[in-house]
Design a protein around this motif. Structure first.
Motif, PDB file in Angstrom:
ATOM      1  N   LEU A 194       0.825  -1.208   0.000  1.00 27.64           N
ATOM      2  CA  LEU A 194       0.000   0.000   0.000  1.00 27.64           C
ATOM      3  C   LEU A 194       0.858   1.257   0.000  1.00 27.64           C
ATOM      4  O   LEU A 194       1.756   1.414   0.832  1.00 27.64           O
ATOM      5  N   PHE A 195       0.586   2.145  -0.952  1.00 25.15           N
ATOM      6  CA  PHE A 195       1.250   3.437  -1.141  1.00 25.15           C
ATOM      7  C   PHE A 195       2.744   3.297  -1.463  1.00 25.15           C
ATOM      8  O   PHE A 195       3.535   4.206  -1.215  1.00 25.15           O
ATOM      9  N   SER A 196       3.126   2.133  -1.985  1.00 24.05           N
ATOM     10  CA  SER A 196       4.497   1.984  -2.467  1.00 24.05           C
ATOM     11  C   SER A 196       4.709   2.911  -3.665  1.00 24.05           C
ATOM     12  O   SER A 196       3.759   3.302  -4.341  1.00 24.05           O
ATOM     13  N   GLY A 197       5.969   3.255  -3.922  1.00 25.32           N
ATOM     14  CA  GLY A 197       6.284   4.168  -5.017  1.00 25.32           C
ATOM     15  C   GLY A 197       5.899   5.602  -4.734  1.00 25.32           C
ATOM     16  O   GLY A 197       5.742   6.412  -5.663  1.00 25.32           O
ATOM     17  N   ILE A 198       5.761   5.968  -3.449  1.00 23.83           N
ATOM     18  CA  ILE A 198       5.280   7.307  -3.092  1.00 23.83           C
ATOM     19  C   ILE A 198       6.267   8.404  -3.493  1.00 23.83           C
ATOM     20  O   ILE A 198       5.872   9.547  -3.717  1.00 23.83           O
ATOM     21  N   GLY A 199       7.544   8.065  -3.612  1.00 25.47           N
ATOM     22  CA  GLY A 199       8.545   9.071  -3.967  1.00 25.47           C
ATOM     23  C   GLY A 199       8.249   9.716  -5.312  1.00 25.47           C
ATOM     24  O   GLY A 199       8.290  10.952  -5.441  1.00 25.47           O
ATOM     25  N   TYR A 200       7.927   8.900  -6.327  1.00 26.46           N
ATOM     26  CA  TYR A 200       7.631   9.444  -7.649  1.00 26.46           C
ATOM     27  C   TYR A 200       6.329  10.227  -7.630  1.00 26.46           C
ATOM     28  O   TYR A 200       6.205  11.258  -8.300  1.00 26.46           O
ATOM     29  N   ARG A 201       5.352   9.749  -6.856  1.00 27.51           N
ATOM     30  CA  ARG A 201       4.079  10.479  -6.763  1.00 27.51           C
ATOM     31  C   ARG A 201       4.254  11.805  -6.037  1.00 27.51           C
ATOM     32  O   ARG A 201       3.552  12.780  -6.328  1.00 27.51           O
ATOM     33  N   MET A 202       5.185  11.873  -5.093  1.00 23.44           N
ATOM     34  CA  MET A 202       5.474  13.145  -4.431  1.00 23.44           C
ATOM     35  C   MET A 202       6.075  14.135  -5.426  1.00 23.44           C
ATOM     36  O   MET A 202       5.771  15.332  -5.396  1.00 23.44           O
ATOM     37  N   LEU A 203       6.934  13.643  -6.318  1.00 26.13           N
ATOM     38  CA  LEU A 203       7.486  14.497  -7.376  1.00 26.13           C
ATOM     39  C   LEU A 203       6.359  15.029  -8.256  1.00 26.13           C
ATOM     40  O   LEU A 203       6.329  16.215  -8.599  1.00 26.13           O
ATOM     41  N   ILE A 204       5.423  14.145  -8.616  1.00 28.15           N
ATOM     42  CA  ILE A 204       4.272  14.558  -9.415  1.00 28.15           C
ATOM     43  C   ILE A 204       3.452  15.610  -8.666  1.00 28.15           C
ATOM     44  O   ILE A 204       3.023  16.615  -9.248  1.00 28.15           O
ATOM     45  N   PHE A 205       3.255  15.398  -7.377  1.00 29.18           N
ATOM     46  CA  PHE A 205       2.495  16.344  -6.553  1.00 29.18           C
ATOM     47  C   PHE A 205       3.138  17.734  -6.592  1.00 29.18           C
ATOM     48  O   PHE A 205       2.454  18.749  -6.783  1.00 29.18           O
ATOM     49  N   VAL A 206       4.444  17.796  -6.421  1.00 27.37           N
ATOM     50  CA  VAL A 206       5.159  19.077  -6.425  1.00 27.37           C
ATOM     51  C   VAL A 206       5.026  19.765  -7.785  1.00 27.37           C
ATOM     52  O   VAL A 206       4.748  20.969  -7.869  1.00 27.37           O
ATOM     53  N   ILE A 207       5.206  18.999  -8.862  1.00 24.03           N
ATOM     54  CA  ILE A 207       5.110  19.567 -10.209  1.00 24.03           C
ATOM     55  C   ILE A 207       3.689  20.072 -10.479  1.00 24.03           C
ATOM     56  O   ILE A 207       3.487  21.193 -10.966  1.00 24.03           O
ATOM     57  N   PHE A 208       2.698  19.256 -10.143  1.00 22.06           N
ATOM     58  CA  PHE A 208       1.307  19.642 -10.378  1.00 22.06           C
ATOM     59  C   PHE A 208       0.931  20.891  -9.589  1.00 22.06           C
ATOM     60  O   PHE A 208       0.238  21.780 -10.103  1.00 22.06           O
TER      61      PHE A 208
END
Length: 463
Positions: A194-208
């Motif tokens: 659950l919620f693995s790979g959060i590092g890349y999604r955090m990058l997406i969050f910052v960019i968005f």
């Protein structure tokens, strides 16, 4: 001879568009062949077997049945509708006390009206957090009176008032660092932690969030400098704008009310993350907070009751839009064409190269979101097909989930089948055509960035 006047086309409002889509969906049940996947229950969740699609006899859904789907949709969304009413009533008390407006004037005086963009950016980061982490979407609708008040008080327009709430909410929801409804369900179906790979999604969050803040502040600055640049300039809603220029003193009583407001939000976030709270617990928390705020404001019992009821009444149209939008997936289910559409898209994607498959998955999920605006329903319907497809072409399942969350999330701020969008437009008194004109460049940017992020995920073999 005088020339006859040519009547200008009047773009229908969100409710009319929703009704037309309901009718078109019903007509589609007679055009698209009925089909079904076989489903099984795994760990309490209904999961589709990808290779089990078969055509079935059409149900010949009647027009009356299509209309019956409307109250059924409202019934299905009953808990959410009740929550919106209750939170709307509580927000009315917080807003009506003058504490929020007084705080806005205080901050504005401190940082200077010319730098009010900092306040807008801070609010957008807050709502982006709500969308990305506790995964709030429809439940954030009652906050629109506050953001509308902020925008109008600082000399902006209604579009800014809606945008500082809705666009970052959608951006955060789509990036979904810990979005239970998109990433959580997707990773559960994929058998990933659950919620693995959060590092890349955090990058997406910052960019968005950076793109969203830039887009909204650029428009807001343009409107402040030239009111005629407003998308809604000249419309009835623009004429109705009431901008209060008289400063409200910020008192100790306002401080206590704001601390209560912040405390309730903190309690809700804690309950969501740690106690598995749902809509019921959130509703009660805001209701209790509203009553406390009313007492701190010096309201008597009757006044608190009146404010709660007025807040619920003001949000009625918004709440009903959520229920109306739910009628569409009900018709798709009863007409047995939802699985046929998904099956057709999965066949079209089969056999493509890895990167192209990932991009096409994103666009396929985008199209499907028009018909299945519920994120959890969308995930349960499509990922059992998309995940095995990813395995076949050599894509990681994490990338298939990424394509789903981006395809599902972004169009919530554009498709008229998204109840939250129609609800906010109704409350904000912004026509769908005006919002379409304003939001289309933003969505085009976000789609372009999403494609680059998906390509990047394939390049680094995101897992």
């Amino acid at each position: 001879m005088s020339r006859p006047k040519i009547r200008r086309f009047s773009f229908p409002n969100g409710f009319v568009i929703l009704f037309l889509i309901i009718i078109l969906t019903w007509i589609a049940t007679y055009i698209i062949p009925a089909g079904e996947y076989t489903s099984t229950v795994v760990n309490g969740k209904t999961v589709i077997q990808p290779d089990s699609f078969h055509y079935v006899k059409s149900t010949n859904l009647g027009l009356f049945d299509a209309f019956v789907a409307i109250p059924k949709g409202i019934t299905d969304a009953a808990m959410l509708v009740v929550m919106i009413f209750m939170i709307g009533g509580a927000i009315r008390i917080f807003d009506g006390s003058g504490a929020i407006k007084a705080a806005i004037y205080k901050v504005s005086d401190t940082i200077g009206r010319e730098r009010s963009g900092w306040l807008l950016a801070a609010l957008m980061l807050f709502f982006g957090f709500l969308g990305g982490f506790p995964a709030m979407l429809e439940s954030a609708i009652p906050f629109v009176p506050i953001t509308m008040g902020v925008a109008l008080s600082l000399g902006y327009d209604r579009v800014v008032g809606m945008s500082i709430l809705f666009l970052p909410l959608i951006a955060g929801w789509s990036a979904g660092p810990s979005n239970t409804f998109s990433v959580g369900i997707g990773q559960t179906l994929a058998g990933l932690p659950l919620f693995s790979g959060i590092g890349y999604r955090m990058l997406i969050f910052v960019i968005f969030m950076a793109v969203t803040i830039f887009f909204v502040l650029r428009y807001a600055k343009k409107v402040r400098l030239d009111p005629t640049a407003s998308i809604v300039y000249g419309s009835d809603s623009y004429q109705e704008q009431e901008i209060e220029n008289e400063s409200i003193p910020f008192t100790n009583r306002h401080v206590y009310i704001l601390l209560t407001f912040i405390g309730i939000i903190a309690v809700v976030l804690y309950g969501t993350f740690n106690l598995k709270w749902g809509l019921l617990e959130m509703s009660v928390s805001y209701l209790v907070g509203g009553i406390i705020a009313g007492l701190l404001a010096g309201y008597k019992a009757n006044k608190i009751s009146d404010e709660l009821l007025e807040g619920g009444k003001s949000i009625f149209v918004a709440a009903m839009a959520i229920g109306l939008a739910r009628a569409i997936p009900i018709i798709l289910e009863q007409g047995k064409i939802k699985d046929t559409v998904i099956h057709g898209i999965s066949i079209a994607l089969h056999g493509l190269p890895e990167t192209l498959t990932a991009i096409c998955m994103f666009f396929a999920q985008t199209v499907i979101n028009l018909f299945i605006p519920s994120t959890s329903g969308h995930a349960m319907a499509t990922l059992p097909i998309m995940l095995p497809l990813a395995d076949i072409v050599g894509l990681s399942r994490q990338i298939a989930i990424l394509a789903f969350q981006l395809g599902d999330g972004l169009t919530h701020m554009w498709f008229p089948t998204a109840g939250a969008l129609i609800a906010l437009l109704a409350f904000s008194k912004i026509s769908y055509s005006k919002w379409f004109k304003f939001s289309s460049p933003y969505l085009a940017m976000m789609w372009g960035i999403s494609i680059l992020l998906i390509i990047g995920a394939v390049f680094i073999d995101y897992k």
